[in-house]
Every structure is written in structure tokens, then in C-alpha cells.
Scaffold this motif. Structure first.
Motif, short mmCIF file in Angstrom:
data_model
loop_
_atom_site.label_atom_id
_atom_site.label_comp_id
_atom_site.label_asym_id
_atom_site.label_seq_id
_atom_site.Cartn_x
_atom_site.Cartn_y
_atom_site.Cartn_z
N THR A 79 -3.12 -32.02 69.86
CA THR A 79 -4.36 -32.20 70.62
C THR A 79 -5.02 -30.85 70.87
OG1 THR A 79 -3.25 -32.00 72.75
CG2 THR A 79 -3.38 -34.22 71.79
N LYS A 80 -6.23 -30.88 71.36
CA LYS A 80 -6.96 -29.66 71.69
C LYS A 80 -6.12 -28.75 72.58
CE LYS A 80 -11.00 -28.06 74.25
NZ LYS A 80 -12.24 -28.43 74.94
N ALA A 81 -5.44 -29.33 73.55
CA ALA A 81 -4.63 -28.55 74.49
C ALA A 81 -3.45 -27.85 73.81
CB ALA A 81 -4.11 -29.45 75.61
N CYS A 87 -8.01 -24.72 72.88
CA CYS A 87 -7.74 -25.34 74.19
C CYS A 87 -8.75 -24.95 75.27
CB CYS A 87 -6.32 -25.04 74.64
SG CYS A 87 -5.91 -23.30 74.76
N GLY A 88 -9.25 -23.74 75.25
CA GLY A 88 -10.22 -23.32 76.26
C GLY A 88 -11.63 -23.18 75.73
N ASP A 89 -11.87 -23.67 74.53
CA ASP A 89 -13.17 -23.52 73.87
C ASP A 89 -14.01 -24.78 74.04
OD1 ASP A 89 -15.30 -23.16 72.07
OD2 ASP A 89 -14.05 -22.01 70.68
N LYS A 90 -15.14 -24.66 74.70
CA LYS A 90 -16.00 -25.82 74.98
C LYS A 90 -16.66 -26.38 73.71
CE LYS A 90 -17.10 -24.38 79.70
NZ LYS A 90 -16.04 -24.97 80.37
N PHE A 92 -15.09 -27.40 71.22
CA PHE A 92 -14.22 -28.50 70.80
C PHE A 92 -14.26 -29.58 71.87
CE2 PHE A 92 -12.55 -24.82 68.62
CZ PHE A 92 -12.27 -25.30 67.35
N SER A 93 -14.52 -30.82 71.48
CA SER A 93 -14.54 -31.92 72.45
C SER A 93 -13.14 -32.12 73.01
CB SER A 93 -15.04 -33.22 71.80
OG SER A 93 -14.13 -33.65 70.82
N ASP A 94 -13.06 -32.72 74.20
CA ASP A 94 -11.77 -32.92 74.84
C ASP A 94 -10.86 -33.84 74.04
OD1 ASP A 94 -12.37 -31.22 76.92
OD2 ASP A 94 -13.11 -32.82 78.24
N ASP A 95 -11.44 -34.70 73.20
CA ASP A 95 -10.61 -35.61 72.40
C ASP A 95 -10.33 -35.06 70.98
OD1 ASP A 95 -13.18 -35.95 71.42
OD2 ASP A 95 -13.14 -38.13 71.48
#
Length: 131
Positions: A79-81, A87-90, A92-95
């Protein structure tokens, strides 16, 4: 990367007519993007995804590291996290996620790929164990 050495590099695949040397520009509206590798990997692996700007500059998008001994059967979803840099880059969407798709490899196929990589790179430090 394996043991600090690049073992494979490829461009995104956005259509089947694309040649190996084509470097497509991909936007969010293009949907999922595939990177066809067909590489044999073993042990500690570092995967890095870079954006190539129109001027030819490489900009890191994200990276991840894993050990093949802990990869679940068939698909490892990150996942992005779980992706360093994303992980901290806006942007990239949260999903956002990355699916790494694996298939079993018999010893003969692994040896063939490892020997081919050694011939291409001149590196004879690759080893393969079974079991």
C-alpha cells in the motif's frame, strides 16, 4: 537491485504494440500501469520506481525492499503507507497500491536466467540455492 547491483530495468507498458525502447508518458487517467519483467529474483530485493522527465532527468517516485523468502504465494500487495517516498506524498492517492506478481520457478529456469544475467553484466557473484 540485488546486493547493490542493478539486476533489471524496464519501462512502463501501456499497450501491447509498444516496443522495448518506447518510453511512454503515463497520466492518472490512464489507470493501472504494468511493468513486465519476467526476472528471476531471490533473497533481499530493492525495487525502485522512477519518473523520467521530458528532459531525461530521473526522479525517484517510491521504493520498497523485501526478501523473497517472505513473499506470499502469487501476489505481494504494498500500500501507499508501505512504499518509501510515496507514503507522505500527496501526489499519490490514499488508496494507491503496488502489486508484485510472482510465480514459482524451477531450478533449471532459475539457472538459465541467472547465467543469462551473468553474461549480460559480466557479474559472476550470483548464486542460487534450492530448498
Amino acid at each position: 537491485f540485488k546486493a547493490g547491483s542493478l539486476i533489471f530495468t524496464t519501462a512502463a507498458s501501456v499497450n501491447y504494440a509498444q516496443t522495448k525502447d518506447d518510453l511512454p508518458f503515463v497520466s492518472v487517467g490512464d489507470g493501472p500501469v504494468s511493468f513486465v519483467t519476467e526476472a528471476v529474483v531471490q533473497g533481499d530485493i530493492l525495487l525502485r520506481c522512477r519518473h523520467l522527465t521530458r528532459s531525461g532527468q530521473r526522479v525517484s517516485m517510491f521504493r520498497c525492499a523485501f526478501h523473497t523468502g517472505y513473499v506470499p504465494p502469487k501476489v505481494l500487495r504494498l500500500t501507499k503507507a508501505q512504499l518509501d517516498g510515496a507514503c507522505g506524498d500527496k501526489r499519490f492517492s490514499d488508496d494507491f497500491f503496488l502489486d508484485l506478481i510472482f510465480e514459482p520457478c524451477d531450478e533449471a529456469t532459475a539457472s538459465k536466467h541467472l547465467m543469462s544475467n551473468q553474461e549480460k553484466t559480466g557479474n559472476n557473484n550470483n548464486t542460487c540455492t534450492s530448498g
